[in-house]
Design a protein around this motif. Structure first.
Motif, short mmCIF file in Angstrom:
data_model
loop_
_atom_site.label_atom_id
_atom_site.label_comp_id
_atom_site.label_asym_id
_atom_site.label_seq_id
_atom_site.Cartn_x
_atom_site.Cartn_y
_atom_site.Cartn_z
N ALA A 1 37.56 36.37 44.58
CA ALA A 1 38.06 37.56 45.27
C ALA A 1 39.14 38.23 44.43
CB ALA A 1 38.61 37.19 46.64
N ALA A 2 39.99 37.41 43.82
CA ALA A 2 41.07 37.97 43.00
C ALA A 2 40.50 38.69 41.78
CB ALA A 2 42.03 36.86 42.58
N ILE A 3 39.44 38.12 41.20
CA ILE A 3 38.80 38.78 40.04
C ILE A 3 38.19 40.11 40.49
CG2 ILE A 3 36.93 38.61 38.34
CD1 ILE A 3 37.34 35.57 38.32
N ARG A 4 37.52 40.06 41.65
CA ARG A 4 36.88 41.27 42.19
C ARG A 4 37.91 42.39 42.36
NH1 ARG A 4 34.71 38.71 46.70
NH2 ARG A 4 33.17 37.56 45.48
N GLU A 5 39.07 42.01 42.91
CA GLU A 5 40.15 42.98 43.08
C GLU A 5 40.56 43.62 41.76
OE1 GLU A 5 44.20 41.91 44.59
OE2 GLU A 5 42.97 40.93 46.15
N ALA B 1 38.05 46.09 40.58
CA ALA B 1 38.13 47.35 41.33
C ALA B 1 39.30 48.20 40.84
CB ALA B 1 38.27 47.06 42.82
N ARG B 2 40.39 47.54 40.43
CA ARG B 2 41.57 48.29 39.99
C ARG B 2 41.55 48.62 38.49
NH1 ARG B 2 45.40 44.81 43.33
NH2 ARG B 2 46.08 43.81 41.40
N GLY B 3 40.50 48.16 37.81
CA GLY B 3 40.44 48.41 36.36
C GLY B 3 41.41 47.57 35.56
N GLU B 4 41.79 46.42 36.10
CA GLU B 4 42.68 45.52 35.35
C GLU B 4 41.88 44.34 34.80
OE1 GLU B 4 46.23 46.66 38.49
OE2 GLU B 4 45.75 44.55 38.20
N GLN B 5 42.53 43.59 33.91
CA GLN B 5 41.82 42.47 33.28
C GLN B 5 42.16 41.13 33.95
OE1 GLN B 5 43.17 42.99 29.23
NE2 GLN B 5 41.23 43.94 28.59
N SER B 6 41.18 40.22 33.91
CA SER B 6 41.38 38.85 34.38
C SER B 6 41.08 37.89 33.23
CB SER B 6 40.42 38.50 35.51
OG SER B 6 40.48 39.44 36.54
N LEU B 7 41.73 36.74 33.28
CA LEU B 7 41.45 35.70 32.29
C LEU B 7 41.12 34.41 33.03
CD1 LEU B 7 41.67 33.97 29.66
CD2 LEU B 7 44.14 34.10 29.90
N VAL B 8 39.98 33.83 32.73
CA VAL B 8 39.65 32.53 33.28
C VAL B 8 39.86 31.51 32.17
CG1 VAL B 8 37.87 31.08 34.32
CG2 VAL B 8 38.03 33.52 34.93
N PHE B 9 40.81 30.62 32.40
CA PHE B 9 41.23 29.68 31.37
C PHE B 9 40.59 28.32 31.62
CE2 PHE B 9 44.39 26.37 30.14
CZ PHE B 9 44.40 26.59 28.77
N LEU B 10 39.88 27.85 30.62
CA LEU B 10 39.25 26.54 30.72
C LEU B 10 39.29 25.95 29.31
CD1 LEU B 10 37.49 24.33 32.04
CD2 LEU B 10 35.50 25.75 31.52
N ALA C 1 37.16 44.82 27.66
CA ALA C 1 36.78 43.64 28.43
C ALA C 1 37.42 43.70 29.80
CB ALA C 1 37.24 42.38 27.70
N ASP C 2 36.64 43.27 30.81
CA ASP C 2 37.19 43.18 32.15
C ASP C 2 37.60 41.75 32.46
OD1 ASP C 2 36.53 45.93 32.73
OD2 ASP C 2 34.44 45.25 32.76
N ILE C 3 36.79 40.81 31.96
CA ILE C 3 37.07 39.41 32.23
C ILE C 3 37.05 38.65 30.90
CG2 ILE C 3 36.34 37.33 33.45
CD1 ILE C 3 34.82 39.11 35.41
N LEU C 4 38.08 37.87 30.66
CA LEU C 4 38.10 37.01 29.48
C LEU C 4 37.89 35.58 29.96
CD1 LEU C 4 41.40 38.41 27.92
CD2 LEU C 4 39.06 39.10 27.39
#
Ligand code: ADP
Ligand code: ZN
Ligand code: ZN
Length: 660
Positions: free
Chosen positions: A339-343, A346-355, A463-466
């Motif tokens: 949900a946080a990534i989806r938000e 929608a706002r045109g901001e970037q997310s990072l999924v760290f693994l 990039a939208d999601i890293l």
């Protein structure tokens, strides 16, 4: 007849004597070409004496004294001698590992002049924050040796502090050595340094430079032409005739530790070098190593603190834990994180999924018969890489194609188990078909150029999601990045390795520091089964001092470093029994009983008990004082060298090991 005492790059703790009719004491520090066995070698002249201990008739004659470049200076020898004694490494090995490859070749390639870099316009200096000014005021550039720990939260402007101190040193006509963990990951730092000092000669020294460029830069440092050397761990040994300041950025980073050959800590060597030369040294980090923190608490280092971010609008991110015991996970990812990534999308901001695990899945397995993809050469699984359809060992490099069916029972239904960055990327792409996803790990970014391109794409908003490993955790500013989701953190919490929490804390703080660097506040969501673990509370309150205090207390109670001093003897052989038998002999040597302040543990297989077809065992030696351990090690090493089996297998000593 003058005799040269020559250090050669051999695993032997001795020098080699050669006759040289025309040598004078002024030749100490020059390189020399000498006959050795059936061939020739390049060595370094350590002394010129009148007489050898060996009968003159047995001495061979040196072939040629190499006069270019000039002699290595005394302080370089002093540093190498320290390292040789402290780390139990032969002097020749230390001296020669510090030279660029071109100077160790018997027939060096022709030298060509380098292209001068054109200066990028000068970058302006921002006005200092109060905290920055106070920190700088604590360092007396011209006041002899002093050691400082610059503890500053991510984004607090540590680099600006470095730049001002560098400027002061340069004004005084000194050279500066700036050590960084991995130069490839910090092109931004190099640009900032060059941009701030466009009229100065700035050179870099690291292993990705072509041999000729590395030699050119080394020569320029050695000749005193370079004003500033920006380098990785090995550059701590670069001769610098005007050296006046040493800075170690991200001093907690494990890559300052050399893991083969002479196993040394470049950070620790940097401090010793500063003391030998009577110049200041500055160690900087948002999450200092517990060793350095303890040194600061004990008054051996002066503590300089930056509590606030330099840009007050860039607040530290809010950190929340997501209790995975109460949440349904899809491919390891919980609904609140999605949900946080989806938000953000929608706002045109970037997310990072760290693994912190690359590849598609850590193992491929057969549910019917229990077959798993093991490396034939190591005690490790082969990691599934679907991107190029390979099974790959991350330890020895062995690789194979992916079998269509189980190699043991023929079952066609074999599965990947667990997940790595490739799998998370693939699944997220399915979940967010319109999102532009970039995976950033050592498989997708192999060279510095690829890394620079990757950074440009991220900055350019491509990039939208890293999805990335710790490569992304190091000092980059991503202004549009407002969310960091952390997967797979739990493994480190209860690991047998008691340093694992320290490393996890540092990684989480670093990766959290990527979120919300500009005006947009960042949020960090950490998925865990142990939401009440105190480590997460410390991360959430950005409380490094609190975390460090608890960790140090635990270590003191358990008698671990920095309250104990360790060295480890490791042996490798085709059969574990041979490795362990050798370690047992080493433990039973009379010299061990003579040093009752040093305690030896039982020999045990290493965590990675088998690597590249060799079984590996280790024996830990520990003392509650450094001098006690240091007094023991040379005698123990000599006695081990005298063991009959010592030259039948591979063994080494490591002082201050980071991994056991
Ligand atoms: P750190 O290395 O501590 O993580 P940086 O040195 O990268 O922090 O600084 C973070 C950001 O703050 C950078 O964008 C930098 O340009 C900016 N900055 C640093 N010092 C100042 C200052 N005194 N005034 C304004 N901005 C600053
Ligand atoms: Zn099977
Ligand atoms: Zn392997």
């Amino acid at each position: 007849m003058p005799v040269l005492r020559v250090a050669l790059d051999l695993p032997l703790h001795r020098l080699f004597d050669y006759r040289a009719d025309d040598a004078t004491p002024a030749d100490v520090g020059l390189r020399v070409r000498v006959p050795f066995g059936r061939g020739e070698r390049i060595g370094v002249i350590v002394a010129v004496v009148e007489q050898s201990e060996w009968p003159a008739g047995q001495l061979k004659t040196a072939r040629e004294i190499l006069r270019d470049p000039g002699p290595l200076p005394d302080d370089f020898f002093a540093l190498c001698e320290f390292a040789s004694t402290y780390y139990q490494a032969p002097l020749g090995e230390v001296l020669l590992q510090a030279l660029p490859a071109g100077l160790k070749r018997l027939s060096p390639p022709e030298r060509r002049a380098g292209r001068p870099r054109k200066p990028p316009p000068a970058l302006p200096e921002p006005a200092l924050t109060e905290e920055q000014a106070a920190a700088i005021g604590q360092v007396d550039i011209d006041g002899g040796y002093s050691a400082h720990l610059l503890f500053g939260v991510t984004g607090s402007g540590k680099t600006e502090v470095y730049l001002r101190l560098i400027d002061q040193a340069l004004q005084l006509g000194r050279q500066v050595l700036l050590l960084v963990p991995e130069i490839n990951l910090t092109p931004q730092l190099e640009d900032r340094v060059r941009g701030r000092f466009p009229d100065r000669c700035v050179v870099s020294l690291h292993s990705e430079l072509a041999e000729a460029a590395r030699e050119r830069n080394w020569r320029s440092a050695f000749a005193g032409e370079a004003d500033l050397v920006l380098g990785t761990r090995l550059s701590v040994f670069t001769p610098l005739p005007r050296l006046g300041l040493i800075i170690v950025d991200e001093e907690h980073d494990p890559s300052f530790k050399q893991q083969d050959g002479m196993r040394y800590s470049a950070r620790d060597v940097a401090v010793v070098r500063a003391r030998q030369l009577a110049v200041p040294v500055l160690l900087g980090s948002a999450t200092p190593s517990l060793e350095s923190w303890a040194n600061a608490q004990g008054g051996r280092y002066k503590l300089l603190t930056l509590k606030e971010r330099a840009n007050p609008a860039a607040r530290l991110p809010a950190v929340h834990v997501l209790d995975t015991r109460r949440l349904t996970l899809k491919e390891g990812i919980s609904e609140p994180l999605l949900a946080a990534i989806r938000e953000r999308l929608a706002r045109g901001e970037q997310s990072l999924v760290f693994l912190n695990r690359r590849g598609y899945a850590p193992v491929l397995a057969c549910p019917a018969c229990g077959w798993v993809s093991r490396c034939q050469r190591c005690a490790a699984n082969l990691v599934l890489h679907l991107a190029d359809r390979r099974l790959r060992c991350h330890h020895c490099g062995f690789e194979n194609g992916i079998p269509r069916a189980c190699p043991t029972c023929g079952n066609q239904d074999i599965h990947p188990y667990g997940r790595g960055t490739q799998r998370v990327e693939e699944w997220l792409q399915g979940e967010f078909p319109d999102a532009r996803i970039l995976r950033v790990d050592r498989d997708s970014v192999k060279s510095r150029t690829q890394w620079e391109t990757m950074l440009e794409r991220i900055h350019g908003g491509e990039a939208d999601i890293l999805v990335g490993t710790q490569m992304l955790a190091k000092g980059h500013d991503f202004p549009k990045l407002t969310l960091v989701g952390v997967l797979g953190a739990d493994a480190a919490l209860y690991a047998a390795d008691w340093r694992a929490p320290e490393r996890l804390f540092a990684q989480l703080m670093q990766v959290a520091g990527r979120a919300g660097r500009a005006e947009l506040r960042g949020e960090v969501l950490v998925q865990t089964q142990y939401p009440d673990h105190p480590l997460f509370a410390a991360v959430a309150s950005h409380d490094y001092p609190g975390f460090a205090a608890t960790q140090l207390q635990e270590r003191e109670q358990a008698g671990f470093p920095p309250y104990a001093f360790q060295a480890v003897l490791r042996a490798e052989a085709p059969a574990m029994a041979d490795a362990v038998a050798f370690l047992e002999l080493a433990a039973a040597l009379p010299v061990v009983k003579a040093h009752d302040q040093v305690m030896l543990y039982d020999p045990v297989p290493m965590k990675m008990a088998r690597l590249a077809n060799l079984e590996r065992g280790q024996l830990l030696a520990e003392a509650f004082s450094r001098p006690a351990l240091q007094a023991f090690l040379p005698r123990w090493r000599e006695a081990i060298e005298g063991l009959k089996t010592a030259n039948k297998l591979r063994w080494h000593l490591e002082v201050d090991p980071l991994e056991l």
